[in-house]
Design an enzyme around this catalytic site. Structure first.
Site, short mmCIF file in Angstrom:
data_model
loop_
_atom_site.label_atom_id
_atom_site.label_comp_id
_atom_site.label_asym_id
_atom_site.label_seq_id
_atom_site.Cartn_x
_atom_site.Cartn_y
_atom_site.Cartn_z
N VAL A 71 -1.38 -2.03 0.02
CA VAL A 71 -0.97 -3.40 0.37
C VAL A 71 -0.48 -4.16 -0.87
CG1 VAL A 71 -2.54 -3.50 2.34
CG2 VAL A 71 -3.38 -4.18 0.09
N HIS A 92 -0.63 -0.59 6.64
CA HIS A 92 -1.84 -1.43 6.63
C HIS A 92 -1.53 -2.83 6.13
CE1 HIS A 92 -4.68 2.29 6.53
NE2 HIS A 92 -4.22 2.03 7.73
N CYS A 97 -4.35 -22.62 9.52
CA CYS A 97 -2.92 -22.57 9.89
C CYS A 97 -2.39 -23.98 10.14
CB CYS A 97 -2.78 -21.74 11.17
SG CYS A 97 -1.11 -21.74 11.86
#
Ligand code: APR
Ligand code: ZN
Length: 257
Positions: free
Chosen positions: A107, A125, A158
Site C-alpha cells: 500500500v 489491498h 467525512c
C-alpha cells in the site's frame, strides 16, 4: 544465495513473454518499511497490531482510531521512503515489454514511484497514500486528512456524510475491490509466468493466484527469504535478499543502488 537457482529463474523469465508479478511487503523492507510476518515483521513483533488492522476494531474503537491517526500524523516514514533496486528491476521488466500486470499487496505506492506504469499496477489491498469514507466512499489524498489531524481533529469525519474515515487500504474484514481481483485473475490466467516476490503467500484470495497460474499452464517463480505454502507450485524458488537477486533474475543491468 544459490547461483544455479538464480540462473534457472533468470532463464524462465527470459523465455517468458507475458509475465504477471505478484509483490508483497518483502520487496519494500529494503526501503525501510517493515513487513508483517517476516522475522522482524509487524505482526511477528506485536500480534495485537494485526487485530488493530481489523475493520471491526477500527469501527468500534474511537481510541484505536485516534491513536492510529496520531501515529500517522506524527510519522515521517511515508515522506521519506524511496523505491529500491527490487522495485526498479520490475520497471526494467516492463521496459523490456515482458510485464503484463503487476499485482501488489503493498500500500506504499513504491512501484509507481519507481516508474511502474500505474495502468499496469493493481493495488489489490488499496493504498495508504489516500483516505476514504467507510460510509459513502468519498476519497481524499492522505495528506489532506493528516493536515486536519495536525490542526486538532483527532478522529476526522467525512465532510460529505460525517462517516468514519480510514486509509484507503483493504483491512481484514473488508472485501477487496471485485474489479481488481477479477483483473488480477484474468491476467494470471493468460500469463506464461507468475513471479511472486516478497510475499509469504498466506493471505487469501490473493495467494490463490499461484495455483491459478499453475493450472493455466504458466511457470511459477517465487523469490522470498522464507518458505511459503505455495512453494510446491514453483519451478524455481530463490531465497535471498530481493533488492540483490531480483535485478539478476530479470536481467536488469546493474541492480545496485
Ligand atoms: N528479501 C527477501 N524476502 C524478504 C525480504 C527481503 N529483503 N524482506 C522480507 N521478506 C519476506 C519475508 O520473509 C516474508 O516471508 O517477505 C515476506 C513478507 O510476507 P508478509 O510479511 O506476510 O507480507 P505479505 O505477504 O505482503 O502480506 C500479505 O497480509 O497483513 C496483510 O494486507 C496485509 O498485504 C498484506 C498481506
Ligand atoms: Zn462519507
Amino acid at each position: 544465495m544459490n547461483e544455479a537457482v538464480v540462473r534457472r529463474a533468470a532463464v524462465l523469465v527470459a523465455e517468458a513473454q507475458r509475465i504477471v508479478v505478484l509483490t508483497g511487503a518483502g520487496i519494500s523492507t529494503d526501503s525501510g518499511i517493515p513487513d508483517f510476518r517476516g522475522p522482524n515483521g509487524l505482526w511477528t513483533r506485536d500480534p495485537d497490531a494485526e487485530k488493530a488492522s481489523d475493520i471491526r476494531f477500527y469501527l468500534a474503537d474511537a481510541d484505536l482510531r485516534r491513536r492510529a491517526w496520531a501515529r500517522r500524523a506524527a510519522g515521517t516514514l511515508w515522506a521519506t521512503v524511496a523505491p529500491n533496486a527490487g522495485h526498479r528491476a520490475l520497471v526494467s521488466l516492463e521496459t523490456n515489454g515482458k510485464l503484463d500486470v503487476l499485482v501488489t499487496q503493498n500500500v506504499d505506492e513504491l512501484h509507481q514511484l519507481a516508474g511502474s506504469d500505474p495502468a499496469r499496477v493493481i493495488e489489490i489491498h488499496g493504498t495508504t497514500r489516500k483516505a476514504a469514507c467507510l460510509d459513502c466512499g468519498t476519497r481524499w489524498p492522505m495528506e489532506k486528512i493528516l493536515d486536519r489531524v495536525r490542526a486538532g481533529e483527532d478522529d476526522p469525519r467525512c465532510e460529505e456524510c460525517d462517516g468514519i474515515v480510514k486509509s484507503a487500504t483493504v483491512s481484514f474484514g473488508q472485501s477487496l475491490v471485485a474489479a481488481d481481483l477479477l483483473a488480477a485473475e484474468e491476467a494470471t490466467r493468460r500469463c506464461d509466468l507468475l513471479l511472486a516476490v516478497g510475499t509469504s503467500l498466506q493471505v487469501y484470495p490473493v495467494n490463490n493466484l499461484v495455483p491459478l497460474a499453475s493450472q493455466a499452464g504458466a511457470q511459477v517463480v517465487i523469490v522470498n527469504a522464507e518458505p511459503t505454502p505455495m512453494d510446491q507450485y514453483a519451478a524455481a524458488i530463490v531465497r535471498g535478499s530481493i533488492s540483490e537477486v531480483l535485478p539478476m533474475i530479470v536481467g536488469a543491468e546493474g541492480g545496485t543502488e
